[in-house]
Design a protein around this motif. Sequence first.
Motif, mmCIF file in Angstrom:
data_model
loop_
_atom_site.group_PDB
_atom_site.id
_atom_site.type_symbol
_atom_site.label_atom_id
_atom_site.label_comp_id
_atom_site.label_asym_id
_atom_site.label_seq_id
_atom_site.Cartn_x
_atom_site.Cartn_y
_atom_site.Cartn_z
ATOM 1 N N PRO A 62 0.828 -1.220 0.000
ATOM 2 C CA PRO A 62 0.000 0.000 0.000
ATOM 3 C C PRO A 62 0.860 1.267 0.000
ATOM 4 O O PRO A 62 1.947 1.290 0.595
ATOM 5 C CB PRO A 62 -0.798 -0.093 1.301
ATOM 6 N N GLN A 63 0.370 2.285 -0.678
ATOM 7 C CA GLN A 63 1.064 3.572 -0.677
ATOM 8 C C GLN A 63 1.097 4.124 0.746
ATOM 9 O O GLN A 63 0.156 3.937 1.519
ATOM 10 C CB GLN A 63 0.344 4.575 -1.581
ATOM 11 N N VAL A 64 2.162 4.813 1.083
ATOM 12 C CA VAL A 64 2.299 5.407 2.414
ATOM 13 C C VAL A 64 1.109 6.316 2.710
ATOM 14 O O VAL A 64 0.605 6.358 3.835
ATOM 15 C CB VAL A 64 3.639 6.172 2.520
ATOM 16 N N SER A 65 0.628 7.008 1.691
ATOM 17 C CA SER A 65 -0.502 7.930 1.883
ATOM 18 C C SER A 65 -1.795 7.199 2.249
ATOM 19 O O SER A 65 -2.756 7.827 2.689
ATOM 20 C CB SER A 65 -0.726 8.765 0.617
ATOM 21 N N SER A 66 -1.820 5.886 2.111
ATOM 22 C CA SER A 66 -3.005 5.097 2.463
ATOM 23 C C SER A 66 -2.947 4.523 3.873
ATOM 24 O O SER A 66 -3.894 3.881 4.316
ATOM 25 C CB SER A 66 -3.188 3.949 1.467
ATOM 26 N N SER A 67 -1.859 4.767 4.574
ATOM 27 C CA SER A 67 -1.740 4.174 5.906
ATOM 28 C C SER A 67 -2.839 4.657 6.849
ATOM 29 O O SER A 67 -3.314 3.907 7.689
ATOM 30 C CB SER A 67 -0.356 4.427 6.504
ATOM 31 N N TRP A 68 -3.302 5.891 6.663
ATOM 32 C CA TRP A 68 -4.368 6.405 7.536
ATOM 33 C C TRP A 68 -5.637 5.575 7.379
ATOM 34 O O TRP A 68 -6.342 5.332 8.362
ATOM 35 C CB TRP A 68 -4.660 7.885 7.258
ATOM 36 N N SER A 69 -5.945 5.159 6.143
ATOM 37 C CA SER A 69 -7.197 4.422 5.917
ATOM 38 C C SER A 69 -7.129 3.032 6.548
ATOM 39 O O SER A 69 -8.111 2.564 7.128
ATOM 40 C CB SER A 69 -7.520 4.329 4.427
ATOM 41 N N ASP A 75 -5.236 2.281 9.128
ATOM 42 C CA ASP A 75 -5.293 2.569 10.568
ATOM 43 C C ASP A 75 -6.727 2.831 11.016
ATOM 44 O O ASP A 75 -7.144 2.408 12.096
ATOM 45 C CB ASP A 75 -4.422 3.772 10.916
ATOM 46 N N PHE A 76 -7.493 3.548 10.193
ATOM 47 C CA PHE A 76 -8.895 3.862 10.493
ATOM 48 C C PHE A 76 -9.696 2.571 10.661
ATOM 49 O O PHE A 76 -10.452 2.404 11.624
ATOM 50 C CB PHE A 76 -9.474 4.722 9.365
ATOM 51 N N VAL A 77 -9.516 1.651 9.733
ATOM 52 C CA VAL A 77 -10.228 0.370 9.790
ATOM 53 C C VAL A 77 -9.754 -0.442 10.990
ATOM 54 O O VAL A 77 -10.564 -1.049 11.703
ATOM 55 C CB VAL A 77 -10.067 -0.413 8.471
ATOM 56 N N GLY A 78 -8.456 -0.444 11.249
ATOM 57 C CA GLY A 78 -7.922 -1.168 12.393
ATOM 58 C C GLY A 78 -8.492 -0.644 13.706
ATOM 59 O O GLY A 78 -8.873 -1.424 14.587
ATOM 60 N N LYS A 79 -8.577 0.667 13.828
ATOM 61 C CA LYS A 79 -9.143 1.279 15.043
ATOM 62 C C LYS A 79 -10.610 0.876 15.191
ATOM 63 O O LYS A 79 -11.061 0.512 16.278
ATOM 64 C CB LYS A 79 -9.000 2.800 14.964
#
Length: 116
Positions: free
Chosen positions: A23-30, A32-36
């Motif tokens: 995954p692109q680094v810029s997608s890490s937030w998404s 993380d969002f699902v993981g949370k």
Amino acid sequence: DVAADLIRKGYISAYFDFNSSEPQVSSSWSIDFVGKYMKENPNAHITVNGYADELGGTNYNSSLSQKRANAVKDILVKAGVSASRISTEGKGEDTSVDKSSSRARQIARRATFSLK
């Protein structure tokens, strides 16, 4: 629940570079969002759906889309979400975008999430 709604409506996706299952680094937030969300909702189950653009062969793209889904699952598992709550599905090529447009193909190279 707003988070579940965003996931269900497809607003949360992870994107990939051409020919990559990382995954692109810029997608890490998404991710993380699902993981949370998954950690806060211990009864939730999710499917990670991988996609590829239309360049390359159908069999290769099918395999790549599965690798993308598996890569996102691996990140979620490393973040503490039980693997038994995550399934993956390689959807192959996303033919809904204009394959002659490099920007459109970028949108096709993704993983989406479906709550079960």
